[in-house]
Design an enzyme around this catalytic site. Sequence first.
Site, mmCIF file in Angstrom:
data_model
loop_
_atom_site.group_PDB
_atom_site.id
_atom_site.type_symbol
_atom_site.label_atom_id
_atom_site.label_comp_id
_atom_site.label_asym_id
_atom_site.label_seq_id
_atom_site.Cartn_x
_atom_site.Cartn_y
_atom_site.Cartn_z
ATOM 1 N N TYR A 1 -1.646 0.462 10.948
ATOM 2 C CA TYR A 1 -1.690 -0.298 9.716
ATOM 3 C C TYR A 1 -0.668 -0.194 9.038
ATOM 4 C CZ TYR A 1 -3.555 -0.770 4.859
ATOM 5 O OH TYR A 1 -3.841 -1.221 3.554
ATOM 6 N N GLU B 1 0.044 3.765 1.658
ATOM 7 C CA GLU B 1 0.032 4.172 3.067
ATOM 8 C C GLU B 1 1.601 4.107 3.787
ATOM 9 O OE1 GLU B 1 -2.432 5.535 4.765
ATOM 10 O OE2 GLU B 1 -1.675 5.555 6.685
ATOM 11 N N THR C 1 0.748 -1.206 -0.101
ATOM 12 C CA THR C 1 0.209 -0.039 -0.147
ATOM 13 C C THR C 1 0.989 1.401 -0.026
ATOM 14 O OG1 THR C 1 -1.366 1.258 1.240
ATOM 15 C CG2 THR C 1 -0.216 -0.342 2.400
ATOM 16 N N LYS D 1 1.849 -3.520 7.537
ATOM 17 C CA LYS D 1 1.816 -3.614 5.867
ATOM 18 C C LYS D 1 3.252 -3.361 5.845
ATOM 19 C CE LYS D 1 -2.090 -4.171 4.195
ATOM 20 N NZ LYS D 1 -2.534 -5.194 3.057
HETATM 21 P P1 NAP Z 1 -11.686 -4.392 2.184
HETATM 22 O O1 NAP Z 1 -12.501 -4.153 1.214
HETATM 23 O O2 NAP Z 1 -11.477 -3.898 3.569
HETATM 24 O O3 NAP Z 1 -11.388 -5.922 2.143
HETATM 25 C C1 NAP Z 1 -10.729 -6.787 3.085
HETATM 26 C C2 NAP Z 1 -10.876 -8.162 2.922
HETATM 27 O O4 NAP Z 1 -10.161 -8.967 4.118
HETATM 28 C C3 NAP Z 1 -12.387 -8.595 3.190
HETATM 29 O O5 NAP Z 1 -12.775 -9.820 2.502
HETATM 30 C C4 NAP Z 1 -12.319 -9.261 4.533
HETATM 31 O O6 NAP Z 1 -13.312 -10.098 4.957
HETATM 32 C C5 NAP Z 1 -10.935 -9.950 4.758
HETATM 33 N N1 NAP Z 1 -10.467 -10.221 6.167
HETATM 34 C C6 NAP Z 1 -10.137 -9.047 7.165
HETATM 35 N N2 NAP Z 1 -9.593 -9.614 8.102
HETATM 36 C C7 NAP Z 1 -9.614 -10.966 7.701
HETATM 37 C C8 NAP Z 1 -9.124 -12.091 8.512
HETATM 38 N N3 NAP Z 1 -8.599 -12.278 9.797
HETATM 39 N N4 NAP Z 1 -8.737 -13.582 7.612
HETATM 40 C C9 NAP Z 1 -9.334 -13.470 6.560
HETATM 41 N N5 NAP Z 1 -9.727 -12.526 5.693
HETATM 42 C C10 NAP Z 1 -9.883 -11.253 6.484
HETATM 43 O O7 NAP Z 1 -10.484 -4.078 1.546
HETATM 44 P P2 NAP Z 1 -9.893 -3.769 -0.284
HETATM 45 O O8 NAP Z 1 -10.009 -2.353 -0.261
HETATM 46 O O9 NAP Z 1 -10.505 -4.710 -1.059
HETATM 47 O O10 NAP Z 1 -8.404 -4.090 -0.091
HETATM 48 C C11 NAP Z 1 -7.758 -5.366 -0.582
HETATM 49 C C12 NAP Z 1 -6.257 -5.360 0.039
HETATM 50 O O11 NAP Z 1 -5.672 -4.079 -0.572
HETATM 51 C C13 NAP Z 1 -6.330 -5.080 1.521
HETATM 52 O O12 NAP Z 1 -5.064 -6.003 1.929
HETATM 53 C C14 NAP Z 1 -5.853 -3.410 1.781
HETATM 54 O O13 NAP Z 1 -5.143 -3.370 2.940
HETATM 55 C C15 NAP Z 1 -4.955 -3.292 0.427
HETATM 56 N N6 NAP Z 1 -4.814 -2.078 -0.355
HETATM 57 C C16 NAP Z 1 -6.017 -1.348 -0.338
HETATM 58 C C17 NAP Z 1 -6.163 -0.096 -0.958
HETATM 59 C C18 NAP Z 1 -7.314 0.489 -1.249
HETATM 60 O O14 NAP Z 1 -7.303 1.769 -1.706
HETATM 61 N N7 NAP Z 1 -8.629 -0.209 -1.440
HETATM 62 C C19 NAP Z 1 -4.925 0.417 -1.179
HETATM 63 C C20 NAP Z 1 -3.844 -0.045 -1.027
HETATM 64 C C21 NAP Z 1 -3.824 -1.307 -0.352
HETATM 65 P P3 NAP Z 1 -14.847 -9.584 5.590
HETATM 66 O O15 NAP Z 1 -15.619 -9.417 4.319
HETATM 67 O O16 NAP Z 1 -15.130 -10.698 6.467
HETATM 68 O O17 NAP Z 1 -14.633 -8.606 6.435
HETATM 69 O O1 G4F Z 2 -10.728 6.786 2.603
HETATM 70 P P1 G4F Z 2 -9.821 6.970 3.743
HETATM 71 O O2 G4F Z 2 -10.260 6.234 5.197
HETATM 72 O O3 G4F Z 2 -8.529 6.069 3.200
HETATM 73 P P2 G4F Z 2 -7.049 6.075 3.698
HETATM 74 O O4 G4F Z 2 -6.599 6.351 5.009
HETATM 75 O O5 G4F Z 2 -6.413 6.686 2.730
HETATM 76 O O6 G4F Z 2 -6.682 4.392 3.488
HETATM 77 C C1 G4F Z 2 -6.957 3.724 2.383
HETATM 78 O O7 G4F Z 2 -6.049 3.886 1.331
HETATM 79 C C2 G4F Z 2 -4.631 3.145 1.683
HETATM 80 C C3 G4F Z 2 -3.736 3.398 0.431
HETATM 81 O O8 G4F Z 2 -2.916 4.665 0.653
HETATM 82 C C4 G4F Z 2 -5.011 1.759 2.126
HETATM 83 F F1 G4F Z 2 -3.813 1.227 2.169
HETATM 84 C C5 G4F Z 2 -5.998 1.575 3.111
HETATM 85 O O9 G4F Z 2 -6.082 0.114 3.226
HETATM 86 C C6 G4F Z 2 -7.440 2.147 2.709
HETATM 87 O O10 G4F Z 2 -7.793 1.345 1.711
HETATM 88 O O11 G4F Z 2 -8.975 8.439 4.034
HETATM 89 C C7 G4F Z 2 -8.535 9.201 3.185
HETATM 90 C C8 G4F Z 2 -8.449 10.525 3.662
HETATM 91 C C9 G4F Z 2 -7.674 10.622 4.922
HETATM 92 O O12 G4F Z 2 -6.547 11.281 4.899
HETATM 93 C C10 G4F Z 2 -8.626 10.926 6.117
HETATM 94 O O13 G4F Z 2 -8.027 11.646 7.150
HETATM 95 O O14 G4F Z 2 -9.618 11.259 4.070
HETATM 96 C C11 G4F Z 2 -9.582 11.785 5.402
HETATM 97 N N1 G4F Z 2 -10.801 11.924 5.827
HETATM 98 C C12 G4F Z 2 -11.199 13.102 6.116
HETATM 99 N N2 G4F Z 2 -12.821 12.811 6.574
HETATM 100 C C13 G4F Z 2 -11.705 10.832 6.060
HETATM 101 C C14 G4F Z 2 -12.798 11.530 6.683
HETATM 102 N N3 G4F Z 2 -11.475 9.578 6.102
HETATM 103 C C15 G4F Z 2 -12.405 8.684 6.530
HETATM 104 N N4 G4F Z 2 -12.388 7.499 6.449
HETATM 105 N N5 G4F Z 2 -13.972 9.314 7.146
HETATM 106 C C16 G4F Z 2 -13.819 10.533 7.075
HETATM 107 O O15 G4F Z 2 -14.966 11.071 7.585
#
Ligand code: NAP
Ligand code: G4F
Length: 380
Positions: free
Chosen positions: A163, A141, A139, A191
């Site tokens: 995280y 992050e 990520t 991570k």
């Molecule tokens: P998400 O929607 O939060 O999905 C997370 C998945 O992990 C869900 O299927 C969840 O199951 C499963 N999980 C959580 N804890 C678990 C455990 N203990 N054992 C088995 N499964 C478990 O995340 P996403 O946005 O699809 O992201 C996928 C991956 O990419 C994650 O590793 C995230 O950290 C990483 N990532 C995401 C972003 C982004 O912007 N989306 C960016 C960079 C990296 P449940 O459905 O049961 O909760």
């Molecule tokens: O949508 P966010 O919660 O995503 P964040 O923290 O960037 O994390 C996501 O992206 C990461 C990749 O860089 C992944 F690794 C991680 O698993 C996840 O998918 O927040 C985005 C921004 C932050 O700066 C937060 O402070 O939005 C700001 N924010 C402002 N108001 C808020 C809010 N975030 C959330 N969730 N809720 C608010 O009300």
Amino acid sequence: MSTNSDKRVALITGITGQDGSYLAEFLLEKGYEVHGIIRRASSFNTARIQHLYEDPKCHRPGKMKLHYGDMTDSSSLIKVITAVQPTEIYNLAAQSHVMVSFEVSEYTAEVDAVGTVRLLDAIRTCGLEKSVKFYHASTSELYGRTSEVPQNERTPFYPRSPYGINYYSFYISLKQDFKHDIILLLIACAKLYSFWIVVNYREAYNMFACNGILFNHESPRRGETFVTRKVTRSIAKIQLGLQDFLELGNLDAKRDWGHAKDYVEAMWLMLQQEIPDDYVIATGESHSVREFVETAFQYVGRTIEWKGEGVKEIGQDAETGQLLVKINSKYFRPTEVDVLLGDASKAKEKFGWKPTTTFQDLVKDMMDADLALMKRDPTA
Ligand code: NAP
Ligand code: G4F
């Protein structure tokens, strides 16, 4: 005639999440046999993949099967890998919410850090380390507080959350002289640990293991508490008279937001290369939370006018003066990542990946879906 060696069998951890659901769809279309690990929950957690095994009209070339397991339970991982004999493993399971990682830091490390090494060791226990290709969901992050903009594969990591890293607060409390020496000892992190354990297993055991350093990616299937989805759901509700206003934290954080559909293709492409490596996946464009809010309101024909400062700042409808956005300090994080902007030129050069969805199209896709959802089910 297909032989055993042509068989393409994918195992996805986190298949019920946003990315897992798009990746499963993508691989089924390519003819893969897709297996997913789901964890036991007291209510249904398969809504995002329901259509993949229920819709009789979906004649996908591949097939999908789900298995119970958990990233905190090694024996379940070994059992599933033994039964499935995958050719590719996509490790997407994680406690993926940054704000929540401050509340449940130990659990986040258990799943997001130790979970990865459990899975890598399960592959070795099953004797598949020479044949299986492994993708890990790393990520942006990890870049956290870096001053380098844009960030690429050579940018140093500086995580800002449990995280991204554990014991960060302990680390910053140390005297400067000790920091450099002690950081290697302190990187008992989530991570960040996973990133390096993937690199280590690649080098130590010659495994085909890749880190995809993915920048934020969103979609109508994004979890409801991430900021983009929170905004599009709330605006849909406001438009239908189901909610008065939206409460947010830091409006000035900037993110490089792409579409999850584009990003799962990059995961697959990484595993189709000759040599395993780590790649940044991003759009190369960064927008603030404020801009996301303005663009989403604009889509439903409303212009936001900002007034006040800090926690007193509000967003009003420029025409009617209606209060639409308020700041609530409970959404501020103990430490924030201010600006993320990715440079994905290595992925473009090595396997021709580039994003297909613009920022405007992403907002439109999410707004259309949430407007339709709230009309269909106002209690959603
Ligand atoms: P998400 O929607 O939060 O999905 C997370 C998945 O992990 C869900 O299927 C969840 O199951 C499963 N999980 C959580 N804890 C678990 C455990 N203990 N054992 C088995 N499964 C478990 O995340 P996403 O946005 O699809 O992201 C996928 C991956 O990419 C994650 O590793 C995230 O950290 C990483 N990532 C995401 C972003 C982004 O912007 N989306 C960016 C960079 C990296 P449940 O459905 O049961 O909760
Ligand atoms: O949508 P966010 O919660 O995503 P964040 O923290 O960037 O994390 C996501 O992206 C990461 C990749 O860089 C992944 F690794 C991680 O698993 C996840 O998918 O927040 C985005 C921004 C932050 O700066 C937060 O402070 O939005 C700001 N924010 C402002 N108001 C808020 C809010 N975030 C959330 N969730 N809720 C608010 O009300």
